[in-house]
Design a protein around this motif. Structure first.
Motif, PDB file in Angstrom:
ATOM      1  N   LEU A  73       0.779  -0.886   0.132  1.00 39.52           N
ATOM      2  CA  LEU A  73       0.222  -0.101   0.253  1.00 39.52           C
ATOM      3  C   LEU A  73       1.160   1.201  -0.144  1.00 39.52           C
ATOM      4  O   LEU A  73       1.891   1.726   0.828  1.00 39.52           O
ATOM      5  CB  LEU A  73      -0.621  -0.213   1.812  1.00 39.52           C
TER       6      LEU A  73
ATOM      7  N   ILE B  31      -0.325   0.201  -4.623  1.00 39.35           N
ATOM      8  CA  ILE B  31      -1.721   0.653  -4.507  1.00 39.35           C
ATOM      9  C   ILE B  31      -1.469   1.843  -3.933  1.00 39.35           C
ATOM     10  O   ILE B  31      -1.407   2.557  -3.239  1.00 39.35           O
ATOM     11  CB  ILE B  31      -2.514  -0.609  -3.749  1.00 39.35           C
TER      12      ILE B  31
ATOM     13  N   LYS C  11      -2.992   6.212  -2.265  1.00 42.01           N
ATOM     14  CA  LYS C  11      -4.297   6.190  -1.180  1.00 42.01           C
ATOM     15  C   LYS C  11      -5.514   5.997  -1.754  1.00 42.01           C
ATOM     16  O   LYS C  11      -6.657   5.990  -0.787  1.00 42.01           O
ATOM     17  CB  LYS C  11      -3.662   7.392  -1.172  1.00 42.01           C
TER      18      LYS C  11
ATOM     19  N   GLY D 144      -6.787   3.716  -3.572  1.00 44.01           N
ATOM     20  CA  GLY D 144      -7.390   2.885  -4.247  1.00 44.01           C
ATOM     21  C   GLY D 144      -7.563   2.193  -5.280  1.00 44.01           C
ATOM     22  O   GLY D 144      -8.064   0.937  -6.167  1.00 44.01           O
TER      23      GLY D 144
ATOM     24  N   LEU E 110     -10.403  -2.316   1.001  1.00 51.45           N
ATOM     25  CA  LEU E 110      -8.914  -2.018   1.672  1.00 51.45           C
ATOM     26  C   LEU E 110      -9.101  -2.431   3.004  1.00 51.45           C
ATOM     27  O   LEU E 110      -9.793  -1.386   3.237  1.00 51.45           O
ATOM     28  CB  LEU E 110      -8.328  -0.975   0.897  1.00 51.45           C
TER      29      LEU E 110
END
Length: 540
Positions: free
Chosen positions: A513, A517, A519, A521, A540
């Motif tokens: 993350l 990926i 912030k 999503g 998430l």
């Protein structure tokens, strides 16, 4: 008898005497018995006027003819150099003359034909001269769909140029004529539309036109630039829906000639087709002509605008208005926008680029104009923008030096997108472009859910669940971005895969993350040079 001496000089001896040409073709009139020149009795009736229909004139030809004299056209023969002290005054006077609406739009290529040719040449330049009382011009848009498309933009641009010149404009939504269907340029009849659907689509078209006029007033017009003409939006169902059939046929129907209507090219093409032509389609030009008559009587409208394929309908409107009112009215056509294959852009051809955001996003509209070729982009800059011609010439000069920057295409796309979708729509189109084609992580993180959904329409997308220990290889396979087996594995190890603009060469890398990926999503996956995949991560 003494012979009369010839008055011919030696050089004229064998030349025939001069005879004045006859002013009108046709049989010579015989003298009426009992009536002599200068004698008693009533004067002979003047010869009948020709019934031949007025002809249209190409706008550039009209510009050249009117260039013989000074006036609003701004086309003059080069005079002798003025005295130095009078040079500034002459330049200012020429600038005012060059501001003529018709001359400017002829030079841009927006006005293609002007009808009727003779009266347009004699009267229209003076009527449109700056400083004269404003005229009213109109254009009609049938709601055969719930959105305008790029093919409608040129008639709208013509209305906006009239408005910028201080004239009043009327946009007519054809809530009544759409029930019949315009046969112009069609090989078969349009599908009959229910009344409720036509009303809903008419409301949508009205909203689209209001947005275009509003964006132009807010973003393209400076308050101190002079008078901006009044814009009015109407629906012809308001008057055609209340007109009794017998009164219409006895009034307007009695003034329109069957031979003229049957001679139109659109009518001839349909009559000789296998499907033929219905009475409703045949009466469509009569209803459009009545629109012109109604607008002339109630709004003082004297100019009808339309696409080049509307010339037959415009002629019918001219014929009806002049016969019922005796006023001089005019028609002006604009070019048709075609695809690279020569097909007209629109719903019928299946290649429409819509102006409503729910059908064509700002990003898609922006990309449509960015992709235009070099041989057409200068023409489109003149037609679809309000940029001065000198600035367009400068843009093309810079493009010749740096063609890899695509400067004219980007400027064209920006101007059109701002007119259609406003400043916010243009920024949205630029964010999507940076995210998709320049792998901009910042632009991708700033995109709203609506922009992401619009971007999904342009490229392959997938919605995935993030599982613990999920790797780059798992992501590529679940998104169907690489083939199964060793070839897909090698695709990653050879450097052919990147996530959010960062190349990944280890297939076993675990997704993180904030890195793989974003912030919001989202992940932007690229395989090769042109294959993009937008991944929306769930829960998430």
């Amino acid at each position: 008898m003494q012979r009369r001496r010839s008055r011919h000089t030696p050089l004229q001896k064998h030349q025939p005497p001069f005879r004045a040409p006859r002013t009108r073709p046709g049989p010579r009139r015989l003298p009426v018995p009992g009536r002599f020149r200068g004698g008693p009795g009533p004067r002979p009736r003047p010869p009948r006027r020709s019934r031949r229909a007025p002809r249209a004139m190409a706008a550039p030809a009209l510009c050249r003819r009117c260039g013989r004299a000074a006036g609003p056209w701004g086309l003059r023969r080069a005079p002798l150099p003025p005295h130095p002290r009078r040079r500034a005054h002459e330049q200012a006077r020429r600038a005012r003359g060059a501001a003529g609406l018709l001359a400017a739009q002829c030079e841009r290529g927006l006005f293609q034909e002007v009808f009727p040719a003779q009266s347009a040449e004699e009267q229209l330049p003076a009527l449109l001269q700056p400083g004269r009382p404003p005229l009213a011009a109109y254009c009609g848009f049938d709601p055969t769909a719930d959105s305008l498309h790029v093919g409608h933009l040129l008639p709208v641009m013509a209305l906006l140029h009239f408005q910028r010149a201080g004239h009043d404009v009327i946009a007519v939504v054809g809530g009544a004529t759409a029930r019949l269907g315009d046969p112009s340029g069609r090989e078969r009849a349009r599908e009959a539309l229910p009344a409720g659907r036509v009303r809903a689509q008419a409301r949508a078209l009205r909203a689209g036109l209001e947005r275009l006029f509003g964006n132009h007033r807010e973003l393209f017009w400076e308050p101190g630039a002079g008078r901006l003409g009044r814009a009015t939006l109407l629906d012809n169902a308001r008057w055609l829906g209340r007109e009794p059939l017998l009164r219409f046929l006895g009034g307007a129907g009695g003034r329109l000639r069957m031979g003229t209507l049957l001679s139109r090219q659109s009518c001839q093409a349909r009559l000789h087709s296998a499907e033929g032509m219905s009475l409703a389609e045949f009466l469509y030009p009569a209803l459009q002509a009545y629109d012109f008559l109604h607008l002339h009587r109630h709004h003082g409208c004297r100019i009808q605008l339309g696409g080049h394929d509307q010339m037959g309908n415009i002629m019918s409107g001219y014929e009806l208005v002049t016969k019922m009112t005796g006023a001089d009215v005019f028609g002006i056509t604009v070019p048709l926008i075609t695809s690279t294959s020569g097909d007209k852009l629109g719903k019928t051809a299946g290649n429409a680029v819509w102006l409503n955001r729910d059908k064509t996003s700002p990003f898609e509209l922006y990309q449509f104009f960015v992709r235009q070729q070099d041989n057409i982009v200068e023409k489109y800059l003149k037609l679809f923008t309000f940029l001065p011609l000198a600035e367009i010439a400068h843009i093309m000069e810079m493009h010749a030096k740096e063609p890899e920057k695509w400067g004219p295409q980007k400027r064209l796309a920006a101007e059109v997108t701002k007119l259609v979708h406003g400043r916010e729509g243009l920024e949205s189109a630029k964010r999507c472009t940076k995210a998709l084609y320049y792998s901009s992580v910042e632009a991708l993180e700033e995109m709203s859910d609506q922009e992401l959904q619009e971007l999904f329409r342009q490229t392959t997308s997938a919605e995935l669940m993030l599982e613990p220990g999920m790797t780059v290889l798992d992501l590529c396979r679940k998104a169907n971005a690489i083939p199964d087996g060793p070839s897909g594995y090698r695709k990653i190890t050879d450097g052919g895969v990147s996530i959010n603009g960062n190349r990944v060469t280890n297939p076993e890398t675990v997704l993180i993350l904030g890195q793989h990926i974003l912030k919001n999503g989202v992940s932007l996956l690229r395989v090769g040079k042109k294959n993009y995949y937008i991944i929306k991560w769930l829960q998430l």
